[in-house]
Design an enzyme around this catalytic site. Structure first.
Site, PDB file in Angstrom:
ATOM      1  N   LEU A 215       4.398   0.700   1.725  1.00 16.74           N
ATOM      2  CA  LEU A 215       4.381  -0.604   2.779  1.00 16.74           C
ATOM      3  C   LEU A 215       5.703  -0.755   3.567  1.00 16.74           C
ATOM      4  O   LEU A 215       5.505  -1.398   4.665  1.00 16.74           O
ATOM      5  CB  LEU A 215       4.062  -1.883   1.791  1.00 16.74           C
ATOM      6  CG  LEU A 215       3.396  -3.017   2.501  1.00 16.74           C
ATOM      7  CD1 LEU A 215       2.178  -2.622   3.041  1.00 16.74           C
ATOM      8  CD2 LEU A 215       3.700  -4.172   1.510  1.00 16.74           C
ATOM      9  N   CYS A 216       6.938  -0.255   3.116  1.00 15.95           N
ATOM     10  CA  CYS A 216       8.119  -0.536   3.709  1.00 15.95           C
ATOM     11  C   CYS A 216       8.059   0.245   5.236  1.00 15.95           C
ATOM     12  O   CYS A 216       8.539  -0.100   6.073  1.00 15.95           O
ATOM     13  CB  CYS A 216       9.410  -0.311   3.013  1.00 15.95           C
ATOM     14  SG  CYS A 216       9.507   1.508   2.162  1.00 15.95           S
ATOM     15  N   THR A 217       7.486   1.581   5.054  1.00 18.33           N
ATOM     16  CA  THR A 217       7.469   2.232   5.927  1.00 18.33           C
ATOM     17  C   THR A 217       6.595   1.773   7.164  1.00 18.33           C
ATOM     18  O   THR A 217       6.713   1.765   8.397  1.00 18.33           O
ATOM     19  CB  THR A 217       6.757   3.704   5.610  1.00 18.33           C
ATOM     20  OG1 THR A 217       7.851   4.363   5.051  1.00 18.33           O
ATOM     21  CG2 THR A 217       6.706   4.525   7.170  1.00 18.33           C
TER      22      THR A 217
END
Lengths: 450, 508
Positions: A215-217
């Site tokens: 999700l951070c990507t």
């Protein structure tokens, strides 16, 4: 209970079976030892043998055709889906006018019309809507599914139908399962004799856990066009609530169009190229590209195994076929091995090793059950029996009130929950119709002993 | 029609498919199943040729015939039922046999992009294959008998740009960085946020300094381990890009050189000697060769494709930009050389477009050319079967089945009936003497076992639908490969035994 084909006497005399009769009524040097050439073989296929086809999609359409044309007269098919436009380029029993109708019903109607010696009974239902009494009426079950969970569920059902006498399996309780799967130009077909040969769970590591982008990507450092599409799908859709806040529907061209536009904007913001409408469709609908030809090959390989098992004319394949035609045409058949520690078919509770019960939380255990290649569970519910003989639910996520009541257990260690070395956990999950039993095995004990 | 298939062969492949016209010669289950696999994804058009009428016994194994057509033209029946699958496809038929067409209007076949034929007798097969070889139309010949199936591809020359290898190696040039890459790598600070490629380059430089000679990249396990350890030593906790760099050590080096297949293409007469009729593939191949040998130190054009690497957006996109620009630059050089050649040949300069050249450059490492053989050559003494059969041993192999099926086809011509149609025992002997004579004529002293011949006679000419569906599925995909010029087709004979679920491919 068996349903006779429309006119068995007529069908058996029909010249249409002249060719098939040669195979079923003549002996041959490569036939199986106990094969007895006889007109009874065709009669059995036409009037007695009952085969269930699970799935009426790309593989299922092919399977129904193949089985009807190798002499089977009594087929059932289960599929809960309805026909979409995008199915028509490979699910050849459906036409444009069928869009929106039940796959199982359309497929059955088409086969019954084209091949009058075969009667297909459709079930516009989920596999979970049926129980043991339904599944045990079939001689053989063939799966043409695109869902691993559904395969595992059927596998579990067939294993639960086995009857054991003095520890050995009553062979009359075995319903063989033939399973096919395809992805692009690759496919596989396998024969499972529940309890005797490798089952779906024995070889679960053949299905790699699905790759999801972190999700951070997606949120902070997108690099691929897919990252941008995922962002719009996961974050922007809920935030902006387009189309009066309806949930995202991958089959609605307006929704795909909206995602496409927003993904383009996001991609251009990050100087990322390569967003196409088709890519958006693929990411949103998780389309596994399916081709008609691979479905045809794999379904045919499955149908041949059904034919061999039903007629005993040749030995069945042992037991796993890999196929791909990216570079030439390649097949490889090998014997997948039955796992002695299989959760589903070993018929004994399996050990769940725990390093340290005082630092391992219940959440850690659930995470392990979901992420480990061996288990790959989806949303396991755990119960146990306490020393006092009471049933205790440790965690259950699917019923809101119970989830709230058991949530606090997640952060507790196994020690804090009073679970002891050797204690059994009963685990239920959508991947199996029956519960599995795991026995806790605390490793710390062994360390102390050394 | 909305279809996910173009993902596998692209819009350009789909366009080729939609403009292709094929012929289905002789209506059989295996032929119809092949056609089905082409009508569904949207082939442009198909024409069915068959001179017979539908009989009740045809209905048992062919899904594209039904009782309402009994007594009517088989070609018409199967054309109509196949066309039902996809209204965008043009269907046509002629109710004439292959033999009749060959004898009376043999140019009928010349205008098809490909001909699919199945279950012919020897004479018809050889006449048809000779005719198609002369007119340079690819032929895909399928057999389906009992539990056996084969596919034989006859094609003179087939050039593949997009082979779609299963495990594509990324061509990164770290050990020989091009100028703009070197500048980029050396001017960018290596942090925990940059792609692993920069990390690997940094430590590769350190590693290179430690070597005695002039070695650019680690080759063996020991050298790779040393490089991995260099990175590991300097790595701080949770530096994902350093971890990825360590993993990449095994695969990051060595790409970009001319493979033996590519070398063969460069040395091919068709590449050396261009003429006005040269296939654009060969003009591009010659331009590619010029670029590789004269302008790029023996390296193929840069594909310019990067794997995904954990990094912040900015540094990834910047690196991607460097690779893409160089790829465009390389392709441009090749394109200009193509233009030169076209001018020299007095061909219109727009007969090769930039897009095709870029695609060819991106795929340069995997280009492939197949040169096929004539089916009729299999019956000559110099045939390729001889060296394939070690110690004259044919027993127990799929090769034996293939040969036995050829004997079956001669049996049809010589005896006028189908082996095993009425009596098995008698026909085994007749089939055996035909097979022995055929082997003898080829100068081979091998024999085919009675069991194999018995099994073939036991089938009595029966075509089992599921075997036809297996072969038809395979054959349809081979046709798609040939028409789209993507993925490698069989070269040239595929043999399948459904009894044992085994297959093999022979180059006959």
């Amino acid at each position: 209970m068996s349903v006779a084909s429309p006119n068995p006497a007529l069908a058996l005399q029909s010249k249409r079976w002249n060719g098939l009769r040669h195979l079923l009524e003549r002996e041959g040097p490569f036939c199986k030892g106990d094969f007895s050439p006889s007109p009874d073989n065709l009669e059995f296929l036409q009037t007695k043998c009952k085969v269930l086809v699970i799935g009426a999609g790309g593989l299922g359409c092919e399977l129904l055709k193949d089985l009807a044309l190798v002499g089977f007269g009594d087929l059932h098919v289960i599929d809960m889906d309805t026909i979409e436009l995008s199915n028509l380029n490979r699910q050849f029993l459906f036409r444009r006018s069928d869009i929106g109708a039940s796959k199982a019903e359309c497929a059955a109607r088409f086969i019954n019309g084209r091949v009058p010696t075969c009667r297909v009974t459709p079930h516009f239902k989920r596999i979970q809507d049926f129980d043991e009494t339904f599944y045990s009426q079939f001689h053989l079950i063939v799966c043409g599914l695109d869902s691993i969970v559904a395969r595992r569920w059927i596998n579990g059902m067939l294993l639960s139908m086995l009857r054991y006498e003095d520890g050995s399996i009553d062979v009359s309780s075995i319903v063989p399962m033939i399973d096919g799967g395809t992805e692009g130009f690759k496919g596989n077909a396998r024969v499972i004799l529940p309890g005797f040969t490798a089952c779906i769970e024995c070889t679960l590591d053949l299905f790699p856990p699905q790759v999801n982008y972190p999700l951070c990507t997606i949120a902070n450092t997108p690099r691929l066009p897919e990252h941008c599409i995922e962002y719009v799908k996961l974050i922007q859709w809920d935030k902006e609530s387009p189309f009066n806040s309806v949930p995202l529907d991958g089959d609605d061209p307006q929704h795909i169009g909206w995602i496409y536009e927003r993904s383009l904007e996001r991609a251009s913001e990050f100087n990322i190229t390569g967003i196409t409408y088709r890519l958006v469709q693929g990411v949103i609908k998780h389309i596994i590209p399916a081709v008609a030809s691979t479905n045809a090959v794999i379904a045919a390989a499955c149908a041949l195994e059904v034919f061999k098992l039903a007629t005993s004319c040749y030995d069945s394949m042992a037991n796993y076929l890999n196929f791909n035609d990216l570079d030439g045409i390649y097949t490889y058949t090998y014997e997948a091995e039955k796992s002695e520690t299989c959760l589903a078919c070993s018929n004994t509770p399996q050990l769940l090793p725990i390093e340290d019960p005082n630092t391992t939380t219940l959440e850690d255990v659930i995470k392990l059950l979901c992420e480990s290649a061996k288990y790959q569970l989806k949303s396991p519910a755990l119960t146990t029996v306490t020393k006092e003989g009471k049933q205790k639910t440790l965690y259950l996520g699917t019923v809101k009130s119970i989830e709230q009541a058991t949530r606090k257990n997640l952060t507790q260690s196994l020690g804090e929950l009073g679970l002891e070395d050797g204690q059994q956990l009963t685990v239920t999950d959508i991947t199996s119709p029956t519960a599995i039993t795991l026995q806790l095995k605390y490793q710390a004990n062994e360390v102390e002993m050394i | 029609m909305s279809s996910p298939a173009p993902k596998l062969w692209g819009e350009h492949g789909q366009m080729l498919l939609e403009s292709a016209n094929i012929c289905l010669a002789n209506v059989t289950a295996v032929g119809c199943e092949t056609a089905k696999g082409l009508v569904l994804p949207g082939i442009g058009g198909f024409t069915v040729a068959d001179g017979s009428t539908v009989k009740e016994e045809d209905l048992g194994n062919n899904f594209f015939l039904d009782a309402s057509y009994i007594g009517k033209s088989k070609a018409l029946a199967c054309m109509q039922l196949l066309q039902e699958l996809n209204p965008d496809v043009n269907g046509d038929y002629v109710d004439e046999s292959v033999d009749y067409i060959l004898a009376n209007r043999s140019n009928f076949f010349d205008n098809f992009d490909l001909v699919i034929a199945s279950n012919l007798n020897e004479q018809t097969l050889i006449s048809l294959s000779n005719r198609l070889w002369e007119s340079n139309v690819p032929l895909l010949y399928c057999r389906s008998l009992g539990m056996l199936g084969t596919i034989r591809l006859q094609i003179k020359e087939h050039c593949i740009v997009e082979a779609h290898p299963d495990n594509r190696q990324f061509d990164l040039r770290l050990e020989h960085p091009f100028e703009t890459l070197r500048e980029h790598l050396e001017s960018t600070e290596v942090t925990s946020k940059v792609p692993w490629l920069l990390v690997l380059y940094k430590y590769l430089k350190v590693w290179q300094k430690q070597q005695d000679g002039d070695q650019k990249a680690p080759k063996n396990y020991k050298e790779k381990l040393a490089l991995k350890e260099l990175i590991e030593k300097e790595m701080k906790a949770d530096e994902e890009n350093h971890e990825e760099a360590i993993k990449a050590v095994n695969t990051a080096f060595g790409a970009g050189r001319v493979s033996s297949d590519l070398k063969a293409i460069f040395n091919d007469d068709a590449c050396e000697q261009l003429n006005k009729k040269s296939n654009p593939f060969w003009i591009m191949a010659k331009a590619l060769k010029h670029f590789v040998t004269e302008e790029n130190n023996g390296y193929v054009p840069l594909p310019g494709v990067l794997p995904d690497m954990t990094a912040n957006t900015e540094s990834y996109i910047a690196l991607q930009h460097v690779y893409r620009q160089q790829a465009l630059h390389d392709a441009d050089q090749v394109y200009h050389k193509c233009q030169d050649y076209l001018k020299q040949l007095s061909l219109p300069v727009d007969s090769i477009d930039e897009r095709s050249v870029r695609l060819l450059c991106r795929e340069a490492a995997g280009l492939a050319v197949i040169r096929g053989t004539r089916i009729a050559d299999e019956y000559e003494k110099s045939c390729r079967l001889q060296p394939l059969v070690e110690d004259n041993e044919l027993q127990g192999t799929l090769t034996a089945y293939n040969f036995a099926l050829r004997a079956y086809e001669r049996f049809l011509c010589e005896c006028g009936n189908i082996p095993g149609e009425c009596t098995v025992e008698q026909d085994i002997g007749r089939l055996k003497s035909i097979a022995s004579k055929m082997l003898n004529d080829l100068g081979m002293h091998a024999t085919i076992s009675n069991d194999v011949l018995h099994e073939i006679c036991r089938f009595g000419g029966a075509e089992l639908h599921a075997v036809s569906a297996f072969i038809g599925g395979c054959a349809a995909q081979e046709v798609i490969k040939i028409i789209t010029k993507q993925y490698k087709p069989i070269d040239n004979t595929f043999i399948y035994n459904a009894v044992t679920t085994e297959s093999v491919t022979l180059k006959l």
